[in-house]
Write a protein that holds these residues in place. Sequence first.
Motif, PDB file in Angstrom:
ATOM      1  N   ASP A 156       0.801  -1.219   0.000  1.00  0.00           N
ATOM      2  CA  ASP A 156       0.000   0.000   0.000  1.00  0.00           C
ATOM      3  C   ASP A 156       0.841   1.280   0.000  1.00  0.00           C
ATOM      4  O   ASP A 156       0.426   2.301  -0.528  1.00  0.00           O
ATOM      5  CB  ASP A 156      -0.935   0.019   1.221  1.00  0.00           C
ATOM      6  CG  ASP A 156      -1.980  -1.077   1.149  1.00  0.00           C
ATOM      7  OD1 ASP A 156      -2.366  -1.442   0.021  1.00  0.00           O
ATOM      8  OD2 ASP A 156      -2.403  -1.569   2.215  1.00  0.00           O
ATOM      9  N   HIS A 157       2.017   1.232   0.608  1.00  0.00           N
ATOM     10  CA  HIS A 157       2.804   2.455   0.759  1.00  0.00           C
ATOM     11  C   HIS A 157       3.507   2.804  -0.555  1.00  0.00           C
ATOM     12  O   HIS A 157       4.165   1.961  -1.166  1.00  0.00           O
ATOM     13  CB  HIS A 157       3.832   2.282   1.873  1.00  0.00           C
ATOM     14  CG  HIS A 157       4.304   3.581   2.452  1.00  0.00           C
ATOM     15  ND1 HIS A 157       5.088   4.466   1.744  1.00  0.00           N
ATOM     16  CD2 HIS A 157       4.088   4.156   3.652  1.00  0.00           C
ATOM     17  CE1 HIS A 157       5.350   5.525   2.487  1.00  0.00           C
ATOM     18  NE2 HIS A 157       4.753   5.364   3.657  1.00  0.00           N
ATOM     19  N   SER A 158       3.380   4.061  -0.965  1.00  0.00           N
ATOM     20  CA  SER A 158       3.974   4.496  -2.228  1.00  0.00           C
ATOM     21  C   SER A 158       5.498   4.421  -2.220  1.00  0.00           C
ATOM     22  O   SER A 158       6.122   4.303  -3.282  1.00  0.00           O
ATOM     23  CB  SER A 158       3.528   5.929  -2.561  1.00  0.00           C
ATOM     24  OG  SER A 158       3.905   6.825  -1.521  1.00  0.00           O
ATOM     25  N   TYR A 159       6.098   4.482  -1.020  1.00  0.00           N
ATOM     26  CA  TYR A 159       7.561   4.394  -0.947  1.00  0.00           C
ATOM     27  C   TYR A 159       8.045   3.089  -1.563  1.00  0.00           C
ATOM     28  O   TYR A 159       9.018   3.071  -2.327  1.00  0.00           O
ATOM     29  CB  TYR A 159       8.033   4.495   0.499  1.00  0.00           C
ATOM     30  CG  TYR A 159       9.528   4.256   0.652  1.00  0.00           C
ATOM     31  CD1 TYR A 159      10.434   5.284   0.442  1.00  0.00           C
ATOM     32  CD2 TYR A 159      10.025   2.986   0.965  1.00  0.00           C
ATOM     33  CE1 TYR A 159      11.798   5.073   0.551  1.00  0.00           C
ATOM     34  CE2 TYR A 159      11.390   2.765   1.073  1.00  0.00           C
ATOM     35  CZ  TYR A 159      12.266   3.808   0.865  1.00  0.00           C
ATOM     36  OH  TYR A 159      13.616   3.584   0.965  1.00  0.00           O
TER      37      TYR A 159
END
Length: 225
Positions: A156-159
Amino acid sequence: MFLEFHFWRYFFTRGYLLENLAETETIRGLKKRVGILLACTIALYILMDVWGMTTTSLTSIYVLGFSDTYAIARWVSLFAVILWALVYFSFHFFGVSYLLHLLTKIPVRIAAVMQLYVIATLVIEKALLFFVFALVGYTTHLSFLSFGPLAAQFLDHSYFHYFFNQFSVFTGVVIAIQLQFLRRFTTVSTKVLLVILIGMTILFAAVVALISVIPIDRLLPGGAL
């Protein structure tokens, strides 16, 4: 002895190049090839910017009717992208060459030739992406050649999307090129070389991903709230 360096002649026959480099101290024609590749890198970045690949955030200015502001923003963007192309090229050619020289004791002149092929590989990847995006008429933040889209399906995290976006088939080609040169001109074991190269790749990917997710526009004075 000297070597008359022909970039494309040795692109797919680097074994012969390594043999010739081992027998010579002077490389003729290297500066010319560096200049040509630098010009190609800048030209590609300019094409991407003119086409709009890096200026999607400016579209809202044009839509709102600020045509003069939009024109100025496009010129500023063009200047910035040329500057970034210079930074990108310099980092890979000078920075990585010297770093690998420090870590593996590979001669700087050999490292420079090695990184010239690395940069050419990366530019070919960017040119391929640009060609496909221009063909379909739109762009995406993640490269279809990388593991970024796959990461986006499960994380889920864009990083992490941007982190895995730095790893592609061309990343493997780059490591293979570097390993080929390093094994020939250093006494460091193959296992250690792989650790160094993979570790550097992961570190660079982590830094690029971090820069990609930092809301720079919000940190600047007058930025978005």
